[in-house]
Design a protein around this motif. Sequence first.
Motif, short mmCIF file in Angstrom:
data_model
loop_
_atom_site.label_atom_id
_atom_site.label_comp_id
_atom_site.label_asym_id
_atom_site.label_seq_id
_atom_site.Cartn_x
_atom_site.Cartn_y
_atom_site.Cartn_z
N ASP A 175 4.38 6.77 2.30
CA ASP A 175 4.28 7.51 3.55
C ASP A 175 3.89 6.58 4.69
OD1 ASP A 175 4.31 9.60 5.31
OD2 ASP A 175 2.32 10.34 4.79
N VAL A 176 4.54 6.78 5.84
CA VAL A 176 4.23 6.05 7.07
C VAL A 176 4.06 7.10 8.16
CG1 VAL A 176 5.00 4.35 8.76
CG2 VAL A 176 5.53 4.02 6.34
N LEU A 177 2.90 7.12 8.82
CA LEU A 177 2.65 8.15 9.82
C LEU A 177 3.54 7.95 11.05
CD1 LEU A 177 -1.25 8.42 9.61
CD2 LEU A 177 0.51 9.63 8.30
N ILE A 178 3.70 6.70 11.47
CA ILE A 178 4.56 6.40 12.62
C ILE A 178 5.39 5.16 12.31
CG2 ILE A 178 4.67 5.73 15.05
CD1 ILE A 178 2.07 7.21 15.51
N PHE A 179 6.70 5.28 12.42
CA PHE A 179 7.61 4.15 12.34
C PHE A 179 8.05 3.85 13.77
CE2 PHE A 179 8.94 3.88 7.78
CZ PHE A 179 9.02 2.51 7.73
N ARG A 180 7.64 2.69 14.30
CA ARG A 180 7.97 2.35 15.69
C ARG A 180 9.04 1.28 15.69
NH1 ARG A 180 9.47 2.28 20.13
NH2 ARG A 180 8.27 2.19 22.08
N THR A 181 10.22 1.62 16.20
CA THR A 181 11.31 0.64 16.26
C THR A 181 11.30 -0.06 17.61
OG1 THR A 181 12.92 2.20 17.17
CG2 THR A 181 12.71 2.11 14.77
N ILE A 182 11.80 -1.30 17.61
CA ILE A 182 11.87 -2.08 18.84
C ILE A 182 13.34 -2.46 19.05
CG2 ILE A 182 10.76 -3.95 20.12
CD1 ILE A 182 8.67 -4.09 17.99
N PHE A 183 14.23 -1.54 18.68
CA PHE A 183 15.66 -1.81 18.79
C PHE A 183 16.15 -1.54 20.20
CE2 PHE A 183 15.61 0.10 14.30
CZ PHE A 183 15.18 -1.10 13.76
N SER A 184 16.99 -2.39 20.71
CA SER A 184 17.64 -2.14 21.99
C SER A 184 18.89 -1.29 21.80
CB SER A 184 18.01 -3.47 22.66
OG SER A 184 18.87 -4.22 21.83
N ASN A 185 19.36 -1.21 20.55
CA ASN A 185 20.58 -0.47 20.26
C ASN A 185 20.29 0.51 19.13
OD1 ASN A 185 23.11 0.51 19.73
ND2 ASN A 185 24.05 -1.47 19.31
N ARG A 186 20.31 1.79 19.42
CA ARG A 186 19.98 2.78 18.40
C ARG A 186 21.03 2.86 17.30
NH1 ARG A 186 17.13 8.14 21.00
NH2 ARG A 186 15.66 7.07 22.37
N LYS A 187 22.21 2.30 17.55
CA LYS A 187 23.28 2.39 16.55
C LYS A 187 22.94 1.62 15.28
CE LYS A 187 27.08 3.10 19.81
NZ LYS A 187 28.37 2.58 20.32
N ASP A 234 0.84 -1.20 0.00
CA ASP A 234 0.00 0.00 0.00
C ASP A 234 0.87 1.25 0.00
OD1 ASP A 234 -2.13 -1.71 0.14
OD2 ASP A 234 -2.53 -1.37 2.28
N GLU A 235 0.33 2.36 -0.47
CA GLU A 235 1.09 3.61 -0.50
C GLU A 235 1.25 4.20 0.89
OE1 GLU A 235 -0.57 6.36 -3.22
OE2 GLU A 235 -0.20 5.13 -5.00
N ILE A 236 0.26 4.00 1.76
CA ILE A 236 0.27 4.62 3.09
C ILE A 236 -0.01 3.57 4.16
CG2 ILE A 236 -0.78 6.36 4.59
CD1 ILE A 236 -1.56 7.92 2.11
N TYR A 237 0.78 3.61 5.23
CA TYR A 237 0.55 2.79 6.42
C TYR A 237 0.57 3.72 7.63
CZ TYR A 237 1.28 -1.55 3.83
OH TYR A 237 1.17 -2.59 2.94
N PRO A 238 -0.47 3.72 8.45
CA PRO A 238 -0.46 4.57 9.65
C PRO A 238 0.70 4.24 10.59
CG PRO A 238 -2.69 3.82 9.18
CD PRO A 238 -1.77 3.05 8.27
N ILE A 239 0.96 2.93 10.78
CA ILE A 239 2.03 2.51 11.70
C ILE A 239 2.77 1.31 11.09
CG2 ILE A 239 2.61 1.71 14.03
CD1 ILE A 239 -0.03 2.82 14.99
N ILE A 240 4.09 1.33 11.24
CA ILE A 240 4.90 0.15 10.91
C ILE A 240 5.87 -0.09 12.06
CG2 ILE A 240 6.79 -0.72 9.48
CD1 ILE A 240 5.44 0.32 7.06
N PHE A 241 5.89 -1.34 12.54
CA PHE A 241 6.82 -1.74 13.59
C PHE A 241 8.02 -2.43 12.95
CE2 PHE A 241 2.63 -1.57 15.53
CZ PHE A 241 2.87 -0.91 16.72
N MET A 242 9.22 -2.08 13.43
CA MET A 242 10.45 -2.66 12.90
C MET A 242 11.16 -3.42 14.02
SD MET A 242 11.69 0.89 11.08
CE MET A 242 13.30 0.25 10.63
N ASP A 243 11.61 -4.62 13.73
CA ASP A 243 12.34 -5.40 14.74
C ASP A 243 13.19 -6.44 14.02
OD1 ASP A 243 13.22 -6.22 17.18
OD2 ASP A 243 11.46 -7.43 17.66
N ALA A 244 14.13 -6.99 14.75
CA ALA A 244 14.95 -8.08 14.22
C ALA A 244 15.18 -9.08 15.34
CB ALA A 244 16.28 -7.56 13.69
#
Length: 220
Positions: free
Chosen positions: A191-203, A123-133
Amino acid sequence: MTTASQEELTSHLGYDKHQELDSSNYRNGYNEKTIKSKYGNIDVAIPRDRDSSFEPQLVKKREVLLDGSEDLILSLYTKGMSVRDIQHHLDDLYGYELSEQTISNITSKIIEKATEWQNRPLDEIYPIIFMDATVLKIRVDRVVKNIAAYIMLGITLEGKKEIIGIWIGENETSKYWLTVLNDIQKRGIQDVLIFRTIFSNRKIVPNRVETLNILQNLQF
């Protein structure tokens, strides 16, 4: 299951679909039925041959209760078992007499389906996307090694959860995350309104986020 059964029939007939061959036996439509599985009722179409000599093993004739065999081959394959080991395992424990070629065809076709899913338009737009590894252990050439699985979960405009994709890397790095972000942008996300990361290390957050318009609203 239909795809896997089609590959079973291909191995039985000895030639691919649409391939011209001088043979008295050939594909002859499908038998449609509803079977019960651990996922609920599933409508399947099992291919048949002209002389009725084809005996499917994954979804057998007159079978209405599936015992989970639809996942078994892939599960064994992802655990690092060879095609021959899978064949022996199925034969010893379940009495499935599948050829090595059939098992190989099944895994190849389903991997193709997974690749299509991974490259599908987004989709072109997602209100929220969560990122994790997450770190997983896999067996490669009989050696267990750690790999990083990069995962993105999106919330659509309709409020539904959607797995954007899963990417596999040797370890979690900012360089690979940048590759992942570029990939989803090429697949249509604008476009993504909020990108929420779940990283413990910002690097591990890509240093070049300013080159990606979709990361304007990155949050930790």
